[in-house]
Write an enzyme that holds these catalytic residues in place. Structure first.
Site, PDB file in Angstrom:
ATOM      1  N   ASN A 195       0.844  -1.188   0.001  1.00 25.21           N
ATOM      2  CA  ASN A 195      -0.158  -0.002  -0.056  1.00 25.21           C
ATOM      3  C   ASN A 195       0.836   1.241   0.037  1.00 25.21           C
ATOM      4  O   ASN A 195       2.086   1.052   0.211  1.00 25.21           O
ATOM      5  CB  ASN A 195      -0.844   0.050   1.377  1.00 25.21           C
ATOM      6  CG  ASN A 195      -0.147  -0.158   2.533  1.00 25.21           C
ATOM      7  OD1 ASN A 195       0.467   0.813   2.827  1.00 25.21           O
ATOM      8  ND2 ASN A 195      -0.380  -1.372   3.238  1.00 25.21           N
ATOM      9  N   LYS A 229      12.535 -15.509  -8.147  1.00 18.89           N
ATOM     10  CA  LYS A 229      11.622 -14.491  -9.018  1.00 18.89           C
ATOM     11  C   LYS A 229      11.079 -15.587 -10.064  1.00 18.89           C
ATOM     12  O   LYS A 229      11.569 -16.110 -10.773  1.00 18.89           O
ATOM     13  CB  LYS A 229      12.344 -13.546  -9.849  1.00 18.89           C
ATOM     14  CG  LYS A 229      11.626 -12.714 -10.655  1.00 18.89           C
ATOM     15  CD  LYS A 229      12.686 -11.604 -11.391  1.00 18.89           C
ATOM     16  CE  LYS A 229      11.411 -10.686 -12.255  1.00 18.89           C
ATOM     17  NZ  LYS A 229      12.086  -9.844 -13.006  1.00 18.89           N
ATOM     18  N   ASP A 255      -4.898 -10.235  12.284  1.00 18.15           N
ATOM     19  CA  ASP A 255      -5.345  -8.961  12.471  1.00 18.15           C
ATOM     20  C   ASP A 255      -4.549  -8.502  14.032  1.00 18.15           C
ATOM     21  O   ASP A 255      -4.902  -8.818  15.066  1.00 18.15           O
ATOM     22  CB  ASP A 255      -6.925  -8.909  12.908  1.00 18.15           C
ATOM     23  CG  ASP A 255      -7.507  -7.440  12.945  1.00 18.15           C
ATOM     24  OD1 ASP A 255      -6.519  -6.499  13.602  1.00 18.15           O
ATOM     25  OD2 ASP A 255      -8.533  -7.216  12.531  1.00 18.15           O
ATOM     26  N   PHE A 279      -5.767   3.374  14.042  1.00 16.24           N
ATOM     27  CA  PHE A 279      -6.014   4.259  12.805  1.00 16.24           C
ATOM     28  C   PHE A 279      -7.123   3.673  12.173  1.00 16.24           C
ATOM     29  O   PHE A 279      -6.905   2.199  11.812  1.00 16.24           O
ATOM     30  CB  PHE A 279      -4.914   4.617  12.270  1.00 16.24           C
ATOM     31  CG  PHE A 279      -3.865   5.925  12.684  1.00 16.24           C
ATOM     32  CD1 PHE A 279      -3.879   7.200  12.087  1.00 16.24           C
ATOM     33  CD2 PHE A 279      -3.349   5.864  13.977  1.00 16.24           C
ATOM     34  CE1 PHE A 279      -3.147   8.163  12.611  1.00 16.24           C
ATOM     35  CE2 PHE A 279      -2.877   6.864  14.611  1.00 16.24           C
ATOM     36  CZ  PHE A 279      -2.619   8.268  13.848  1.00 16.24           C
ATOM     37  N   LYS A 296     -14.736  -0.380  14.149  1.00 21.18           N
ATOM     38  CA  LYS A 296     -13.518  -0.771  14.305  1.00 21.18           C
ATOM     39  C   LYS A 296     -13.071  -0.603  15.809  1.00 21.18           C
ATOM     40  O   LYS A 296     -12.382  -1.584  16.387  1.00 21.18           O
ATOM     41  CB  LYS A 296     -12.480  -0.064  13.583  1.00 21.18           C
ATOM     42  CG  LYS A 296     -10.855  -0.797  13.585  1.00 21.18           C
ATOM     43  CD  LYS A 296     -10.083  -0.038  12.404  1.00 21.18           C
ATOM     44  CE  LYS A 296      -8.765  -0.574  12.487  1.00 21.18           C
ATOM     45  NZ  LYS A 296      -7.714   0.150  11.593  1.00 21.18           N
TER      46      LYS A 296
END
Length: 412
Positions: free
Chosen positions: A213, A295, A312, A330, A344
């Site tokens: 991300n 790879k 989690d 967050f 959450k």
């Protein structure tokens, strides 16, 4: 954070004085009111003209101090006006004077005539810095709660030696001044163990390709800086962060990981001893079901990538949290940020959550600024307008202080 603040800078005699020019320029651009005192030896390295040009104000020297043409004594006026005081470079000579309360020039007299927090940025040759008398003076002076220190770091010195004694970099000094502007030097997290996670995790398919991300770790770095500036014993567990973003001489522990499994292991090893845990990392929710240690050729890449869930981490910490710990998460969201954050908060048994919009300008991943809504377990909310990530970090710590106060009152 420095806008409209009156920042007084004392420049000592050392080659590192040239770095202070960048500090002066940055402070002016940030909207601070900058006043500068140049010692007699400081003028051997940079001129009053340079300083006055950068600060847009007269540079003060000992020649001004001994002239009786001021409406008030100069050292009194400068000392009373200052919100923050920086001495850089701090030389062995000035260190000795400050330690023993001596005042024979404009700079040292102004120190005694002021009450604001003072940030010291020492710079000297390694042999000088390591002398027992210097170490003794430094330890004695920094025991005074009014004095705050940054550096020195290690590196190549002007004497061509590589070692300790190098003055902190301008960006580091500015960050420390920002923290002092918010806290006024209060060490309200002194001795508290604070565990922070940050950055994004990478879940590899092979040594080259991964699921990830856009998190850069900037928010976590700001949290670690703010907490350590306020006296916390900070451990930052972070995913891959660009080297140029990492602090040169951090005053907290940095532990680098790559995957969610690695982050979980490190967080769990530090969890029990931590009083405050802030999970700001963007942890992957899934990972490739299979990893290949070489790879994969393009023709062998799977067209249907099988995924499996990762642990989690935040929920696991919530299930293990003790009554005397504060756990903060967050929630980076698009669109409605409050309802997903509330869900959450409850599911993962958090004490606080930061609802963070990532679809607004200058907010979220990769930006230098952020905005949020702080939400407590009892539903209390505090919106935070767009500000620097360091300022948001300090406001979050202020919010944590309110929670600590509430718990203390309940016990009473």
């Amino acid at each position: 954070m420095l806008k409209s603040k009156s920042v007084l800078i004392g420049i000592g005699g050392g080659i590192a004085a040239y770095k202070v020019c960048e500090v002066i320029s940055s402070l002016f651009q940030a909207g601070a009111k900058v006043r500068v005192i140049l010692t007699e030896t400081g003028q051997q390295f940079i001129t009053p003209l340079t300083v006055s040009t950068l600060s847009r104000h007269q540079a003060y020297t000992d020649a001004d101090f001994w002239q009786a043409n001021h409406s008030r004594p100069l050292h009194i006026a400068l000392g009373e006006e200052a919100d923050l005081f920086l001495i850089a470079p701090l030389t062995a000579n000035t260190l000795g004077k400050l330690t023993h309360g001596l005042a024979d020039n404009l700079l040292t007299n102004t120190v005694l005539a002021s009450r604001c927090p003072i940030l010291l940025a020492p710079a000297m040759n390694t042999e000088m810095w390591e002398q027992p008398v210097i170490r003794r003076n430094w330890q004695q002076l920094t025991q005074n709660s009014r004095y705050h220190s940054i550096g020195p770091g290690s590196g190549l010195l002007a004497c061509d030696r590589v070692g300790s004694g190098r003055m902190a970099e301008p960006a580091e000094i500015i960050t420390q001044l920002q923290s002092l502007a918010h806290t006024q030097g209060q060490q309200d997290f002194n001795g508290k163990r604070i565990l922070i996670s940050g950055g994004g995790t990478r879940e590899h398919l092979d040594p080259v390709r991964f699921l990830g991300n856009p998190s850069t770790g900037k928010m976590a770095l700001a949290l670690a800086q703010a907490a350590s500036d306020r006296g916390g014993i900070v451990t930052l567990v972070h995913g891959p962060i660009a080297p140029e973003l990492l602090p040169i001489s951090p005053n907290y522990q940095l532990i680098s990981v790559v995957s969610a499994d690695q982050m979980e292991a490190v967080m769990m090893s530090h969890f029990v001893e931590s009083e405050i845990i802030i999970m700001s990392a963007a942890v992957a929710d899934v990972k490739p079901a299979y990893y290949t240690n070489h790879k994969l050729p393009k023709k062998e890449l799977p067209t249907d990538l099988k995924l499996e869930s990762v642990t989690d981490i935040l929920a696991k910490l919530g299930s293990l949290k003790k009554a005397d710990q504060i756990l903060i998460g967050f929630a980076a969201q698009t669109g409605d940020i409050i309802n997903p954050a509330l869900d959450k908060l409850k599911r993962k048994k958090l004490d606080l959550i930061v609802a963070n919009p990532i679809d607004k300008p200058d907010s979220g991943f990769g930006t230098d600024t952020n905005q949020a809504i702080f939400i407590k377990a009892d539903g209390q909310q505090q919106p935070i307008k767009s500000c620097s990530k360091l300022e948001l970090a300090h406001q979050l710590l202020d919010f944590v202080n309110l929670e600590k106060l509430r718990r203390r009152n309940i016990k009473l």
